[in-house]
Design an enzyme around this catalytic site. Structure first.
Site, short mmCIF file in Angstrom:
data_model
loop_
_atom_site.label_atom_id
_atom_site.label_comp_id
_atom_site.label_asym_id
_atom_site.label_seq_id
_atom_site.Cartn_x
_atom_site.Cartn_y
_atom_site.Cartn_z
N ILE A 252 -15.44 22.36 -37.83
CA ILE A 252 -15.85 21.63 -36.63
C ILE A 252 -16.90 22.45 -35.89
O ILE A 252 -16.61 23.54 -35.37
CB ILE A 252 -14.64 21.34 -35.72
CG1 ILE A 252 -13.54 20.61 -36.51
CG2 ILE A 252 -15.09 20.54 -34.51
CD1 ILE A 252 -14.01 19.35 -37.22
N GLY B 254 -41.02 40.11 -52.71
CA GLY B 254 -39.89 40.89 -52.22
C GLY B 254 -39.72 40.82 -50.72
O GLY B 254 -38.60 40.89 -50.21
N PHE C 119 -17.61 17.24 -32.54
CA PHE C 119 -17.30 16.02 -33.30
C PHE C 119 -16.26 16.42 -34.34
O PHE C 119 -16.58 17.09 -35.31
CB PHE C 119 -18.58 15.50 -33.95
CG PHE C 119 -18.46 14.17 -34.65
CD1 PHE C 119 -18.37 13.00 -33.92
CD2 PHE C 119 -18.51 14.10 -36.03
CE1 PHE C 119 -18.31 11.76 -34.57
CE2 PHE C 119 -18.45 12.88 -36.69
CZ PHE C 119 -18.35 11.70 -35.95
N GLN D 122 -40.64 32.47 -52.48
CA GLN D 122 -41.20 33.00 -53.72
C GLN D 122 -42.60 33.56 -53.49
O GLN D 122 -42.96 34.61 -54.01
CB GLN D 122 -41.24 31.90 -54.79
CG GLN D 122 -41.54 32.40 -56.19
CD GLN D 122 -40.37 33.13 -56.83
OE1 GLN D 122 -39.24 33.03 -56.34
NE2 GLN D 122 -40.62 33.85 -57.90
N GLY E 173 -8.27 18.39 -46.16
CA GLY E 173 -8.17 17.58 -47.38
C GLY E 173 -9.07 16.37 -47.40
O GLY E 173 -8.97 15.53 -48.30
N HIS F 115 -43.69 34.86 -50.90
CA HIS F 115 -43.59 36.10 -50.12
C HIS F 115 -43.16 37.29 -50.99
O HIS F 115 -43.16 38.43 -50.51
CB HIS F 115 -42.59 35.94 -48.97
CG HIS F 115 -43.17 35.29 -47.75
ND1 HIS F 115 -43.53 33.96 -47.72
CD2 HIS F 115 -43.48 35.80 -46.53
CE1 HIS F 115 -44.01 33.67 -46.51
NE2 HIS F 115 -43.99 34.77 -45.78
N GLU G 200 -22.57 16.08 -42.68
CA GLU G 200 -22.84 14.67 -42.38
C GLU G 200 -23.12 13.86 -43.65
O GLU G 200 -23.96 12.96 -43.67
CB GLU G 200 -23.99 14.53 -41.38
CG GLU G 200 -23.60 15.01 -39.99
CD GLU G 200 -24.63 14.70 -38.94
OE1 GLU G 200 -25.19 13.59 -38.97
OE2 GLU G 200 -24.88 15.57 -38.10
N LEU H 105 -14.09 15.40 -37.10
CA LEU H 105 -13.81 14.39 -38.11
C LEU H 105 -13.22 15.02 -39.38
O LEU H 105 -12.21 14.57 -39.90
CB LEU H 105 -15.10 13.63 -38.44
CG LEU H 105 -15.02 12.54 -39.53
CD1 LEU H 105 -14.05 11.44 -39.11
CD2 LEU H 105 -16.41 11.96 -39.80
#
Length: 380
Positions: free
Chosen positions: A153, A335, A119, A331, A125, A333, A358, A121
């Site tokens: 894309i 380290g 798609f 958090q 810019g 878990h 999107e 689009l």
């Protein structure tokens, strides 16, 4: 995982059957090896097609509740599988909704997993501001010549066909855009950059240098490209929320396992009231997101022409809350949550893009605000 949400009145027996069948398939087939992302996506598209799951990704009628259930389930098992499925739908969404019989021949290939779609689009810019599109489609004998760049894309570089949007100039701004079906082997089309991001998937910048497309490549009417794009996004924005919901559910599953298995001072983490509070907040955000996602999907499936407000609410809340749920799971878990290869670390990287693509979160806020009812006039 808690499947009780399937008993909500948004769903029919066919949706519950779909969820059960896909859950069994995903358990057997996912996750795949992500070492070579391009190869992984090609394999996923082929496997999803062979399994019949891509039949739901495009056709004369799109059942949005089914799309959401599929994306939620796939994202919970393997975010790259969700990506592969979603892009087959998003890439061919314009053809599903507005395509001619000739253009729909591509749907046969994409739904079978024998062709990959994209798609096109976004431009360097113009991201959220579709009306700022600068790619040009100049009318010539027998068709159009397209010139311009498209970037970020998805499936760029591995797609077999793209739906591309360019300015045909019928009117200023959004009213002067048109949509076209462009084969990836079209002369003058090239991939100028492969883009690496924190959660790898095929992503590229495309350049069109005088690409000739016949009149039969025009999707819908000339000058109605913005309508085509927004109609597709209306359908697929709730499904982005569904993908985020799947990731959040997986994060809660991982957090629950950690909370009950990890000991602190001889007791499981789950015995601590603070941890219980975090788990409760995570479950609350997940249910709230699910209600918004499936309300939007149900509303579209009931025949609503547009669901801009409902879709924006679903996409905004589900993606933002999933980020919070996954952050808390990491958090909990400690380290270990930072280790590459641990599921919550993978989810932490995967969720971030969903708040951008999107329609970024702040764009969704604008959509919601602009679709609120105006206050009634006061009488003296």
């Amino acid at each position: 995982m808690d499947h009780s949400f399937l008993d909500w009145p948004f769903f029919e027996d066919r949706h519950r059957d779909l969820a059960a069948r896909l859950e069994a398939w995903a358990t057997d087939h996912l996750p795949v090896d992500h070492t070579d992302v391009d190869a992984a996506c090609r394999r996923l598209v082929a496997d999803l097609g062979a399994g019949g799951w891509l039949d739901y990704s495009g056709g004369a009628a799109l059942d949005v509740r089914s799309l959401c259930l599929i994306r939620e389930t796939l994202a919970r098992h393997d975010a790259l599988a969700d990506f592969a499925f979603a892009m087959q739908g998003l890439g061919m969404g314009a053809v599903s909704l507005f395509g001619t019989d000739l253009q729909r021949e591509w749907l046969v290939k994409t739904r079978a997993g024998k062709a990959i779609s994209g798609f096109a689009l976004t431009e360097p810019g113009s991201g959220s501001d579709v009306a700022a599109t600068t790619s040009l489609a100049r009318k010539v004998d027998g068709g159009y010549r397209l010139t311009g760049d498209k970037t970020y894309i998805s499936n760029g570089g591995i797609a077999d066909v793209y739906v591309v949007f360019a300015r045909t100039g019928e009117a200023p701004g959004a009213r002067g855009l048109s949509a076209f079906l462009m084969p990836a082997d079209a002369e003058g089309l090239s991939v100028t950059e492969r883009i690496e991001v924190i959660a790898p998937h095929p992503l590229a910048t495309l350049r069109m240098e005088g690409v000739f497309l016949p009149d039969s490549a025009l999707i819908g009417q000339a000058g109605q490209g913005f309508k085509v794009a927004m109609s597709v996004l209306d359908v697929f924005r709730p499904t982005v929320g569904a993908a985020a919901l799947g990731m959040a559910r997986r994060a809660l599953d991982e957090a629950l396992t950690r909370a009950f298995e990890r000991k602190i001072q001889g007791q499981p983490l789950a015995s601590l009231q603070m941890v219980q509070g975090h788990l409760a907040d995570m479950a609350l955000k997940i249910d709230a997101a699910a209600l918004l996602v499936y309300r939007a999907a149900w509303t579209k499936d009931q025949g609503a022409a547009r669901i801009s407000r409902e879709a924006a609410m679903a996409k905004l809340y589900a993606t933002e809350s999933a980020q919070e749920v996954i952050d808390m799971a990491l958090q909990l878990h400690g380290g270990d949550g930072l280790r590459h290869g641990v599921k919550v670390e993978e989810l932490y990287r995967e969720i971030r893009a969903l708040r951008i693509y999107e329609g970024a979160s702040d764009v969704q806020r604008l959509v919601i605000a602009r679709n609120l009812p105006e206050p009634a006039a006061k009488t003296s």
